[in-house]
Design a protein around this motif. Sequence first.
Motif, PDB file in Angstrom:
ATOM      1  N   PRO A 263       0.797  -1.230   0.000  1.00 50.89           N
ATOM      2  CA  PRO A 263       0.000   0.000   0.000  1.00 50.89           C
ATOM      3  C   PRO A 263       0.832   1.284   0.000  1.00 50.89           C
ATOM      4  O   PRO A 263       0.350   2.328  -0.425  1.00 50.89           O
ATOM      5  N   GLN A 264       2.082   1.231   0.431  1.00 52.58           N
ATOM      6  CA  GLN A 264       2.900   2.436   0.533  1.00 52.58           C
ATOM      7  C   GLN A 264       3.662   2.781  -0.751  1.00 52.58           C
ATOM      8  O   GLN A 264       4.401   3.762  -0.778  1.00 52.58           O
ATOM      9  N   LEU A 265       3.478   2.041  -1.834  1.00 53.93           N
ATOM     10  CA  LEU A 265       4.279   2.264  -3.036  1.00 53.93           C
ATOM     11  C   LEU A 265       4.149   3.670  -3.622  1.00 53.93           C
ATOM     12  O   LEU A 265       5.115   4.202  -4.156  1.00 53.93           O
ATOM     13  N   ASP A 266       2.976   4.275  -3.545  1.00 52.70           N
ATOM     14  CA  ASP A 266       2.795   5.614  -4.115  1.00 52.70           C
ATOM     15  C   ASP A 266       3.479   6.692  -3.293  1.00 52.70           C
ATOM     16  O   ASP A 266       3.755   7.782  -3.801  1.00 52.70           O
ATOM     17  N   GLU A 267       3.755   6.417  -2.031  1.00 56.85           N
ATOM     18  CA  GLU A 267       4.371   7.400  -1.130  1.00 56.85           C
ATOM     19  C   GLU A 267       5.550   6.774  -0.384  1.00 56.85           C
ATOM     20  O   GLU A 267       5.713   6.965   0.818  1.00 56.85           O
ATOM     21  N   LEU A 268       6.383   6.047  -1.108  1.00 53.23           N
ATOM     22  CA  LEU A 268       7.485   5.307  -0.499  1.00 53.23           C
ATOM     23  C   LEU A 268       8.446   6.222   0.280  1.00 53.23           C
ATOM     24  O   LEU A 268       8.865   5.883   1.383  1.00 53.23           O
ATOM     25  N   ALA A 269       8.781   7.376  -0.283  1.00 56.91           N
ATOM     26  CA  ALA A 269       9.723   8.285   0.394  1.00 56.91           C
ATOM     27  C   ALA A 269       9.162   8.737   1.737  1.00 56.91           C
ATOM     28  O   ALA A 269       9.868   8.705   2.758  1.00 56.91           O
ATOM     29  N   SER A 270       7.914   9.134   1.753  1.00 56.66           N
ATOM     30  CA  SER A 270       7.266   9.575   2.990  1.00 56.66           C
ATOM     31  C   SER A 270       7.163   8.429   3.992  1.00 56.66           C
ATOM     32  O   SER A 270       7.398   8.605   5.186  1.00 56.66           O
ATOM     33  N   TYR A 271       6.826   7.253   3.497  1.00 56.63           N
ATOM     34  CA  TYR A 271       6.704   6.073   4.359  1.00 56.63           C
ATOM     35  C   TYR A 271       8.018   5.811   5.102  1.00 56.63           C
ATOM     36  O   TYR A 271       8.043   5.643   6.318  1.00 56.63           O
ATOM     37  N   TYR A 272       9.127   5.787   4.365  1.00 60.12           N
ATOM     38  CA  TYR A 272      10.416   5.492   4.998  1.00 60.12           C
ATOM     39  C   TYR A 272      10.927   6.654   5.842  1.00 60.12           C
ATOM     40  O   TYR A 272      11.617   6.446   6.834  1.00 60.12           O
ATOM     41  N   GLU A 273      10.582   7.874   5.466  1.00 60.64           N
ATOM     42  CA  GLU A 273      10.989   9.032   6.253  1.00 60.64           C
ATOM     43  C   GLU A 273      10.379   8.982   7.653  1.00 60.64           C
ATOM     44  O   GLU A 273      11.008   9.360   8.638  1.00 60.64           O
ATOM     45  N   LYS A 274       9.160   8.486   7.739  1.00 58.33           N
ATOM     46  CA  LYS A 274       8.456   8.406   9.026  1.00 58.33           C
ATOM     47  C   LYS A 274       8.748   7.114   9.790  1.00 58.33           C
ATOM     48  O   LYS A 274       8.401   6.991  10.960  1.00 58.33           O
ATOM     49  N   LEU A 275       9.376   6.150   9.135  1.00 62.54           N
ATOM     50  CA  LEU A 275       9.600   4.833   9.718  1.00 62.54           C
ATOM     51  C   LEU A 275      10.785   4.854  10.683  1.00 62.54           C
ATOM     52  O   LEU A 275      11.924   5.116  10.278  1.00 62.54           O
ATOM     53  N   ALA A 276      10.522   4.595  11.953  1.00 58.94           N
ATOM     54  CA  ALA A 276      11.608   4.506  12.925  1.00 58.94           C
ATOM     55  C   ALA A 276      12.486   3.305  12.589  1.00 58.94           C
ATOM     56  O   ALA A 276      11.986   2.223  12.289  1.00 58.94           O
ATOM     57  N   HIS A 277      13.769   3.505  12.609  1.00 61.98           N
ATOM     58  CA  HIS A 277      14.752   2.445  12.341  1.00 61.98           C
ATOM     59  C   HIS A 277      14.611   1.876  10.934  1.00 61.98           C
ATOM     60  O   HIS A 277      14.795   0.684  10.715  1.00 61.98           O
TER      61      HIS A 277
END
Length: 179
Positions: free
Chosen positions: A51-65
């Motif tokens: 589900p995060q493919l369209d916003e991958l950069a934002s997803y990983y930016e918010k992902l702790a560790h």
Amino acid sequence: MLVESLKNDERSDAMRIRKMESRDNQPMKRILQESLRDAQLDKPGTAYFDPQLDELASYYEKLAHGAYWVAVNEQDEVVGGVGIGPLDWEAGICELQKLYIDKSARGHGLSKQLMKQAMDYALQDGYERIYIVTDSRLPVANQLYQKYQFERLKAPLPQDPHPGCDTWYIRDIRLADAG
């Protein structure tokens, strides 16, 4: 997962690895989905439908560790990427995520550079082991993981996010470098 050759030549020198930016979302999604479609893995339970493919950069930016990097060519065009995300932080296990290379950039050692980036980050962030989910229909990916001394598992870990895949690996990254 990875679809690419293990050959190495001078072309990888022209590539640069950097943190993913929002402008990289669509090119990386295209590379990932084309790679999985080519291997007939465009099915539920694989990264194809994450589900995060369209916003991958934002997803990983918010992902702790967690983090995601892209490889870009001399024109700053995305030609591949790799991520690290927590699988079981308490147990020190992360997952190598979304390692894909565009057809135009395969066969030049780029997967090795991305793998090193991800493994270095995981070790520096305090992880002890890296888990990988892939598929038997990706033989080059399996060769790469074996070259890096990942141990093949008979079954997925309980936290496995991709039930549509059939091959799993783990490695203690505190061991001496491989590859």
